[in-house]
Design an enzyme around this catalytic site. Structure first.
Site, mmCIF file in Angstrom:
data_model
loop_
_atom_site.group_PDB
_atom_site.id
_atom_site.type_symbol
_atom_site.label_atom_id
_atom_site.label_comp_id
_atom_site.label_asym_id
_atom_site.label_seq_id
_atom_site.Cartn_x
_atom_site.Cartn_y
_atom_site.Cartn_z
ATOM 1 N N TYR A 1 -23.107 -11.986 28.134
ATOM 2 C CA TYR A 1 -21.704 -12.379 28.272
ATOM 3 C C TYR A 1 -21.244 -12.245 29.715
ATOM 4 C CZ TYR A 1 -16.780 -12.948 27.146
ATOM 5 O OH TYR A 1 -15.494 -13.415 27.081
ATOM 6 N N PHE B 1 -9.939 -40.275 40.172
ATOM 7 C CA PHE B 1 -10.628 -40.663 38.946
ATOM 8 C C PHE B 1 -9.625 -40.520 37.791
ATOM 9 C CE2 PHE B 1 -13.288 -39.345 35.270
ATOM 10 C CZ PHE B 1 -13.915 -40.550 35.077
ATOM 11 N N ASP B 2 -9.834 -41.215 36.658
ATOM 12 C CA ASP B 2 -8.755 -41.234 35.646
ATOM 13 C C ASP B 2 -8.413 -39.860 35.068
ATOM 14 O OD1 ASP B 2 -11.103 -41.393 34.234
ATOM 15 O OD2 ASP B 2 -10.717 -43.348 33.336
ATOM 16 N N ASP C 1 -13.918 -34.254 45.297
ATOM 17 C CA ASP C 1 -14.259 -34.455 43.896
ATOM 18 C C ASP C 1 -15.682 -35.011 43.970
ATOM 19 O OD1 ASP C 1 -14.573 -35.136 41.296
ATOM 20 O OD2 ASP C 1 -12.796 -36.397 41.133
ATOM 21 N N ALA D 1 -18.581 -35.336 42.107
ATOM 22 C CA ALA D 1 -19.488 -35.653 40.993
ATOM 23 C C ALA D 1 -20.760 -36.363 41.471
ATOM 24 C CB ALA D 1 -18.768 -36.518 39.969
ATOM 25 N N LYS E 1 -22.989 -35.555 36.247
ATOM 26 C CA LYS E 1 -23.431 -36.660 37.095
ATOM 27 C C LYS E 1 -24.590 -36.178 37.982
ATOM 28 C CE LYS E 1 -19.386 -38.151 35.474
ATOM 29 N NZ LYS E 1 -18.095 -37.701 35.924
ATOM 30 N N HIS F 1 -8.048 -48.066 25.013
ATOM 31 C CA HIS F 1 -9.400 -48.627 25.045
ATOM 32 C C HIS F 1 -10.405 -47.838 24.209
ATOM 33 C CE1 HIS F 1 -9.167 -45.744 28.310
ATOM 34 N NE2 HIS F 1 -10.473 -45.634 28.268
HETATM 35 C C1 LIG Z 1 -16.720 -37.769 35.577
HETATM 36 C C2 LIG Z 1 -15.784 -37.497 36.657
HETATM 37 C C3 LIG Z 1 -14.787 -36.526 36.529
HETATM 38 C C4 LIG Z 1 -14.522 -35.777 35.239
HETATM 39 O O1 LIG Z 1 -15.602 -35.036 34.836
HETATM 40 P P1 LIG Z 1 -15.949 -34.730 33.305
HETATM 41 O O2 LIG Z 1 -17.165 -33.880 33.416
HETATM 42 O O3 LIG Z 1 -16.171 -36.021 32.614
HETATM 43 O O4 LIG Z 1 -14.783 -33.977 32.739
HETATM 44 C C5 LIG Z 1 -13.978 -36.300 37.623
HETATM 45 N N1 LIG Z 1 -14.123 -36.990 38.755
HETATM 46 C C6 LIG Z 1 -15.066 -37.926 38.911
HETATM 47 C C7 LIG Z 1 -15.195 -38.651 40.207
HETATM 48 C C8 LIG Z 1 -15.925 -38.218 37.863
HETATM 49 O O5 LIG Z 1 -16.839 -39.171 37.998
#
Ligand SMILES: *Cc1c(COP(=O)(O)O)cnc(C)c1O
Length: 481
Positions: free
Chosen positions: A73, A125-126, A216, A218, A259, A450
């Protein structure tokens, strides 16, 4: 000798069967799932290009790491491996694990957001945008000029528009802007990279006004490799060093490890600021878990620690970027308009330009996704009016600016012949593109339509209304603001 053929830099040890179906079965499946590919069982998809998130193949080393994951833990060995891997890469002292990228976003923006605040970005990102907005703040994008000109290639179409950014800071006041987010690569704009020069210029502006800049990140490794390929002065620099320089320019980072860490789940928040980190850890315990696991199992932490090192292998990155471009070039040879150049993680087909016979209110990108599934069992995702359509105060319907079909490529999963197959199916599809019909809505929720909307092919004479005459609930789908 430099060989022309770039090969997959792995051999395959473990395989999964693909889901073969007939066209007739797929027609039935499409009807049952109301022409929404999110409702199709994955077993019924032959080549799944819905997303590159969490869908990559882990290496034998990662699976080995899974077996030795420490599930304690508190203070698990796997956490320290995770922390070291991230510190080596980013140089940030504070490392906070989270279950996926959006959890990092939720934590940081609920700390620094709120009414009257603005987050600025090359493009949110969304989920990032949604988390900024959930805090009450506004998310404002400053994409580089030309980023939305899909036909015109450019080396760094993911860049920030520096001048527009500075103008905005002057108007709104730096004290109302708690963070600048640089998304690398720029996912919303087609996986296009950001140059080191643009990162430096953005950082200069942020320093000047005292605004922290976060990545950000990813797809940091894909971005770093694009810098090596395309930016002057970097072609001899190891990609790992380029990535380290990117992180050095920023004050912190948030990552979805689904990613560029080859993990099926996970993420992190990392930074220099110890005060922010202390606050973030309090929120972490509330919703994610204790500091040394943050919503993840020890085995996940181990897989991410290994994946973050593997992703910087230049043989891998060469194959990754080349194989995405290979699909893009195949489609372009067929005369299919795509966002050029192809991005790092996928190819975006311009459905609006490909099928001018389908009106935006009949969702061309979503219709193309359905047609691609019907013909070849291939699953992509429409990014267009179904996602971004809205109504103005007068009640007029406003379609989205773009209608793109995203074909995202999972990491290390498909081989060249799979991609050749995708290209062949597209060849058939474009020859018969006039036969592709737009869609109308039967039922849809008001937010994030969507994912769950129910649709059907539009019948003659009904093409002008976005609400679709066959709809079961008669209220406006896209309500007035
Ligand atoms: C996928 C993604 C996120 C969100 O990550 P999740 O692991 O899906 O919650 C944030 N920013 C970017 C650029 C992404 O591609």
């Amino acid at each position: 000798m430099e060989w022309k053929t770039i090969i997959e830099p792995f051999r395959i040890k473990s395989v999964e069967p693909l889901g073969f179906t007939t066209r007739q079965e797929r027609l039935k499946l499409l009807e049952q799932s109301h022409y929404n590919l999110f409702n199709i069982r994955a077993e019924k998809v032959l080549i799944d290009l819905l997303t590159d998130s969490g869908t990559g193949a882990m290496s034998a080393a990662q699976w080995g790491g899974i077996m030795i994951g420490d599930e304690s833990y508190a203070g698990a060995r796997s956490y320290y491996n995770f922390e070291n891997s991230i510190k080596d890469l980013t140089g940030y002292e504070e490392v906070i694990p989270v279950h996926q990228g959006r959890a990092a976003e939720h934590i940081i923006f609920s700390m620094i957001g709120g009414h009257g605040k603005y987050m600025v970005s090359n493009s949110h990102f969304d989920t990032t945008r949604a988390n900024v907005e959930a805090s009450g703040a506004e998310a404002v994008d400053f994409p580089a000029k030309g980023a939305l000109d899909f036909d015109k290639p450019g080396p760094f179409k993911g860049n920030m528009d520096i001048e527009a950014l500075e103008k905005f800071i002057k108007v709104k006041g730096a004290k109302n802007i708690p963070m600048c987010v640089m998304t690398v690569t720029n996912n919303s704009l087609g996986g296009q990279p950001v140059s080191m020069e643009n990162l430096k210029s953005t950082q200069n502006i942020c320093r000047k006004y005292g605004i922290p800049m976060f990545l950000d990140c990813a797809r940091f490794a894909e971005n770093a490799y694009f810098i090596k390929l395309r930016e002057k002065g970097y072609n001899q620099t190891p990609v790992r060093e380029i990535a380290q320089q990117m992180f050095e320019l920023a004050d912190g980072a948030m990552m979805s490890s689904k990613k560029d860490a080859f993990a099926n789940m996970g993420g992190f928040l990392a930074m220099h600021n110890t005060e922010w980190a202390a606050k973030a850890r309090q929120l972490l315990i509330l919703t994610e878990g204790f500091n040394t696991y943050g919503g993840l199992a020890g085995r996940d932490l181990e897989a991410i620690a290994i994946g973050l090192r593997e992703v910087l292998d230049e043989n891998y990155l060469q194959y990754r970027i080349r194989s995405t471009a290979y699909m893009g070039e195949g489609l372009m040879r067929l005369g299919i308009p795509i966002v050029t150049p192809p991005g790092g993680h996928g190819v975006y087909v311009n459905a609006k330009k490909l099928m001018p016979h389908i009106k935006p209110q009949n969702f061309p990108a979503t219709a193309l996704a359905a047609a691609l599934y019907l013909e070849g069992g291939i699953r992509g995702v429409g990014i267009g009016t179904l996602m971004f359509g809205r109504r103005n105060a007068k009640g007029d319907f406003l379609p989205a600016d773009m209608e793109l079909l995203r074909l995202a490529i999972p990491r290390r999963v498909y081989t060249q012949s799979h991609i050749d197959y995708v290209i062949e199916v597209f060849g058939h599809l474009v020859k018969n593109k006039k036969a592709i019909k737009g869609l109308e809505i039967l039922e849809a929720p008001k937010a994030l339509a969507h994912f769950t909307a129910k649709l059907r092919p539009i019948s003659k004479g009904r093409e002008d209304s976005v609400e679709g005459k066959g709809r079961r609930n008669k209220e406006l789908l896209y309500p007035k603001p």
